[in-house]
Write an enzyme that holds these catalytic residues in place. Sequence first.
Site, mmCIF file in Angstrom:
data_model
loop_
_atom_site.group_PDB
_atom_site.id
_atom_site.type_symbol
_atom_site.label_atom_id
_atom_site.label_comp_id
_atom_site.label_asym_id
_atom_site.label_seq_id
_atom_site.Cartn_x
_atom_site.Cartn_y
_atom_site.Cartn_z
ATOM 1 C CD GLU A 38 -3.059 -0.724 -0.299
ATOM 2 O OE1 GLU A 38 -3.059 0.441 -0.507
ATOM 3 O OE2 GLU A 38 -3.678 -1.754 -0.539
ATOM 4 C CE1 TYR A 121 -6.638 3.207 0.147
ATOM 5 C CE2 TYR A 121 -4.494 3.111 0.351
ATOM 6 C CZ TYR A 121 -5.234 2.670 -0.207
ATOM 7 O OH TYR A 121 -5.201 1.488 -1.119
ATOM 8 C CG ASP A 139 -7.550 4.541 -3.343
ATOM 9 O OD1 ASP A 139 -8.612 4.388 -3.620
ATOM 10 O OD2 ASP A 139 -6.480 3.674 -3.954
#
Length: 356
Positions: A38, A121, A139
């Site tokens: 991520e 996020y 996102d």
Amino acid sequence: MNRAQDRLIPALLDWFAENARDLPWRRDREPYHVWLSEIMLQQTRVEAVKPYYARFLERLPDIPSLAECDEELLLKLWEGLGYYSRVRNLQKGAEQIMARFGGVFPHTYAEIRSISGIGDYTAGAVGSICFDLPEPAVDGNVLRVLTRLSADSRCTDEPAVRKSIRDALRTGYEQTPAGTRGTLTQALMELGATVCVPNGAPHCDACPLQEDCAAHRSGSEMQYPVRKQKKARRIEEYTVYILQCGDRFAVRKRPDKGLLAGLWELPHLDGHTEAQAALIAAERWQTGAEEIVSVRRRTHIFTHIEWHMTCVHLLVSKMPEHFTWVTAEQLRAETALPTAFRICLPEQNDDSEKEG
Ligand code: SF4
């Protein structure tokens, strides 16, 4: 998403089961792997991330090895990905996990969110994918899908708007059966990346949510999400020197703070300089400039700045100590030289790269 979520969520999960791409970081739900992917995927394309992800895990297979990694190797593993504060925060996060959680990735949202470099996020992504927490990860891809679904014309650059969208989605997560929240996160991301795409028209014919999409019904897909107008990038002009003495090249460390902090750089001066003037200007470094091999133009784009560079490859006769002198092989294998400078080297052909 909550209005028609009874239909939307199952449709999305079914679609994902059939259409998910096989990505290296989806092969398990190990928090370290999901966290790393991520962070790498922020601002960077999936295809570009794949080799970095494999190389990083090969050298740093777990949280303890990341926490202990030497800074030179860490920056080298990230070289070319840009936005280097990401990897520094990743290491800081690993150190915190070692110190505060005994090396075990925490599994409550508040604890995950408290780690350096992990915002809403990433906490939502790791929390839902690895621990099935009812926490969404919103996102740019997910925002695009959600604002189109409800034809939401609020400006998504406003933090309060993003929060309200996330809160509404969280309600959907809370009502999603346990065991499927991580899949829901991945399905939303996947839809935004491959169907409701960031550049150009969305592929609504292939979208499982088509019937419930307000923007699609009114043919106004491209009006969402609503964003503020971007400021033009600032242009900076430099003359970059590839100073070569025998088989060695001059590099130096950048300052500890600011853009590309702590990485290596090629010597450079402000402004564009013509070839002969560049030769004279280089003499300030007392390298005994002998011959210009080539002069080329290169452009490098950061998020808010563009570097326009005149790259002068110069043969010199002395190696003063205010530079570090490395071989081409050291430059390739050991020196963390950001893309902005790497594209100035003689063997590089790209004339424009993006990095932050
Ligand atoms: S129908 Fe089209 S605009 Fe709506 S979510 Fe699907 S791909 Fe996006």
